[in-house]
Design a protein around this motif. Structure first.
Motif, mmCIF file in Angstrom:
data_model
loop_
_atom_site.group_PDB
_atom_site.id
_atom_site.type_symbol
_atom_site.label_atom_id
_atom_site.label_comp_id
_atom_site.label_asym_id
_atom_site.label_seq_id
_atom_site.Cartn_x
_atom_site.Cartn_y
_atom_site.Cartn_z
ATOM 1 N N VAL A 13 0.916 -1.081 -0.055
ATOM 2 C CA VAL A 13 -0.071 -0.024 0.106
ATOM 3 C C VAL A 13 1.067 1.113 -0.071
ATOM 4 O O VAL A 13 0.593 2.151 -0.838
ATOM 5 C CB VAL A 13 -0.927 0.048 1.213
ATOM 6 N N LYS A 14 1.961 1.167 0.662
ATOM 7 C CA LYS A 14 2.905 2.507 0.840
ATOM 8 C C LYS A 14 3.382 2.650 -0.654
ATOM 9 O O LYS A 14 3.728 3.988 -0.926
ATOM 10 C CB LYS A 14 3.929 2.104 1.814
ATOM 11 N N VAL A 15 3.685 1.861 -1.298
ATOM 12 C CA VAL A 15 4.064 2.017 -2.781
ATOM 13 C C VAL A 15 2.983 2.693 -3.464
ATOM 14 O O VAL A 15 3.392 3.697 -4.251
ATOM 15 C CB VAL A 15 4.499 0.714 -3.599
ATOM 16 N N VAL A 16 1.762 2.300 -3.490
ATOM 17 C CA VAL A 16 0.752 2.904 -4.124
ATOM 18 C C VAL A 16 0.612 4.214 -3.657
ATOM 19 O O VAL A 16 0.428 5.484 -4.253
ATOM 20 C CB VAL A 16 -0.516 2.258 -3.994
ATOM 21 N N GLU A 17 0.524 4.629 -2.356
ATOM 22 C CA GLU A 17 0.360 5.907 -1.836
ATOM 23 C C GLU A 17 1.563 6.781 -2.196
ATOM 24 O O GLU A 17 1.183 8.160 -2.516
ATOM 25 C CB GLU A 17 0.533 5.897 -0.204
ATOM 26 N N ALA A 18 2.807 6.612 -2.273
ATOM 27 C CA ALA A 18 4.000 7.218 -2.923
ATOM 28 C C ALA A 18 3.805 7.447 -4.140
ATOM 29 O O ALA A 18 3.958 8.704 -4.773
ATOM 30 C CB ALA A 18 5.114 6.417 -2.751
ATOM 31 N N MET A 19 3.330 6.800 -5.149
ATOM 32 C CA MET A 19 2.853 6.853 -6.448
ATOM 33 C C MET A 19 1.945 8.076 -6.725
ATOM 34 O O MET A 19 2.121 8.969 -7.472
ATOM 35 C CB MET A 19 2.357 5.697 -7.105
ATOM 36 N N SER A 20 0.820 8.003 -5.548
ATOM 37 C CA SER A 20 -0.227 9.008 -5.899
ATOM 38 C C SER A 20 0.345 10.472 -5.379
ATOM 39 O O SER A 20 -0.102 11.471 -6.076
ATOM 40 C CB SER A 20 -1.111 8.621 -4.820
ATOM 41 N N HIS A 21 1.528 10.542 -4.823
ATOM 42 C CA HIS A 21 2.277 11.720 -4.478
ATOM 43 C C HIS A 21 3.211 12.123 -5.473
ATOM 44 O O HIS A 21 4.031 13.223 -5.439
ATOM 45 C CB HIS A 21 2.458 11.672 -3.192
ATOM 46 N N GLY A 22 3.262 11.278 -6.560
ATOM 47 C CA GLY A 22 4.548 11.601 -7.447
ATOM 48 C C GLY A 22 5.954 11.269 -6.989
ATOM 49 O O GLY A 22 6.893 11.827 -7.347
#
Length: 391
Positions: free
Chosen positions: A306-315
């Motif tokens: 999930v933390k990978v996806v969160e980081a992606m969303s923030h660029g």
């Protein structure tokens, strides 16, 4: 109005882990589609105080919230044995628990409370999180005509493969048996969707992690940290954090600023220079905005990180191991650089921090990848299809 009975074993409004993030966004989806949710969970020490239950109720995400007890209050030992313990032993024999498998958490007391809810109300959908509790519906006539759904979250046989006495063949067979009871099996990653569908066919639906993209920030935010590492303290994260700080951290320039957030901080030494430890934050988005690159040094585990996806969303570009790519539909052009050996992992960090063009390329890739695969728009389309909603 469709009615849903939704079991999830943790408090979703605490937002301490990826599974809680998933549950929270599913609840938001049900509300957005005008469905009425009754939420049931099990009592967990410290998670369900009157204040947290009130906060959950005030969110409007569930009409009723029931916190079930795993066992009745013991009180008199003799009375406890004859009114509960003896019957629980007989209940477990009826379940035919599989030696060598992962735990079955559906105690007799939980099943009695679950059945009491079904006697009061019939539901259109019954959703159970994790195969630990799949036997809530086993041979249960009170389910009625409800569509039963198991939200798997993980391949649990893999999660427990290092347990003492574990038998992988028995565990895999037991997991498939538990899932087969349901009308639908929701898998969080393409890998688990593929595996489960080999045996359970059309029952299996790919329901990815769903998140709300962060609001654009107009002002320039000072980058206080070069790296951000967010993690809980499950066994996979413990091994991964130990590997990173023992093998990778010594290879980084001494002035590399690292922010570690989450309960994993209890297992990270306070003596590392330029490492900031923050056990809990109310607004994780604010810390992503203050960081340049995200870390996911996972060595083991299943499902999407999930933390990978969160980081992606923030660029934020993500530096990860191959396990960090688990759950991503495509393993390339996704904003991540992966490596399993410490030298390449450390070199990837330094490349992204020093190469502006590479940094911007990975940032754009990650944001586009998030929008395509994990955004509200993309996820709601898959959920609508799974739940038979025409829009």
């Amino acid at each position: 109005m469709k009615r849903i009975l939704y079991f999830f074993p943790l408090n979703p409004v605490e937002k301490k882990g990826g599974s809680q993030t998933r549950a929270l966004h599913l609840l938001k989806y049900f509300k957005a589609r005008g469905m009425q949710v009754d939420f049931i969970t099990k009592s967990v020490w410290g998670q369900y105080t009157p204040e947290t239950v009130k906060a959950f109720e005030d969110s409007g995400l569930a009409e009723h919230i029931w916190v079930l007890d795993r066992k009745p209050v013991k009180g008199n030992p003799v009375k406890y044995f004859f009114t509960y313990k003896l019957w629980h032993i007989l209940y477990e024999r009826k379940l035919k628990l599989v030696p060598g498998s992962f735990p079955n958490h559906t105690t007799l007391n939980l099943r009695r409370q679950f059945d009491a809810i079904l006697r009061r109300q019939q539901y259109d959908y019954i959703i159970i999180s994790y195969a630990y509790w799949a036997d809530f519906i086993r041979d249960n006539p009170l389910v009625g005509n409800a569509v039963t759904i198991i939200d798997t979250h993980d391949l649990l046989a893999s999660q427990h493969q290092h347990d003492t006495g574990f038998d992988k063949g028995a565990a895999l067979g037991d997991e498939l048996r538990r899932l087969a009871q349901f009308n639908q099996v929701w898998a969080i990653s393409p890998e688990e969707t593929y595996f489960f569908s080999q045996f359970l066919k059309e029952k299996v639906k790919y329901i990815p992690m769903i998140m709300t993209a962060p609001a654009p920030v107009k002002e320039t935010v000072e980058k206080d940290f070069d790296l951000i590492y967010v993690a809980s303290d499950n066994p996979h994260n413990l091994r991964s954090a130990a590997w990173f700080f023992k093998e990778v951290y010594p290879l980084l320039p001494a002035n590399t600023r690292i922010c570690v957030i989450g309960v994993i901080t209890a297992h990270v030494s306070k003596d590392y220079p330029n490492v900031t430890l923050i056990p809990f934050v109310d607004d994780l988005d604010a810390y992503y905005r203050r960081a340049r690159v995200a870390l996911c040094p996972m060595l083991t585990g299943t499902g999407v990180k999930v933390k990978v996806v969160e980081a992606m969303s923030h660029g934020l570009p993500v530096i990860c191991s191959e396990r960090g790519l688990d759950g991503l539909p495509d393993k390339t052009s996704n904003g991540c650089l992966s490596a399993n050996d410490p030298q390449t992992f450390a070199a990837n960090i330094q490349r992204v921090l020093s190469d502006k063009a590479l940094y911007e390329q990975l940032s754009r890739q990650g944001q586009a990848y998030f929008q395509q695969h994990f955004s509200i728009e993309s996820g709601y389309q898959k959920l609508d299809k799974a739940m038979g909603i025409d829009r």
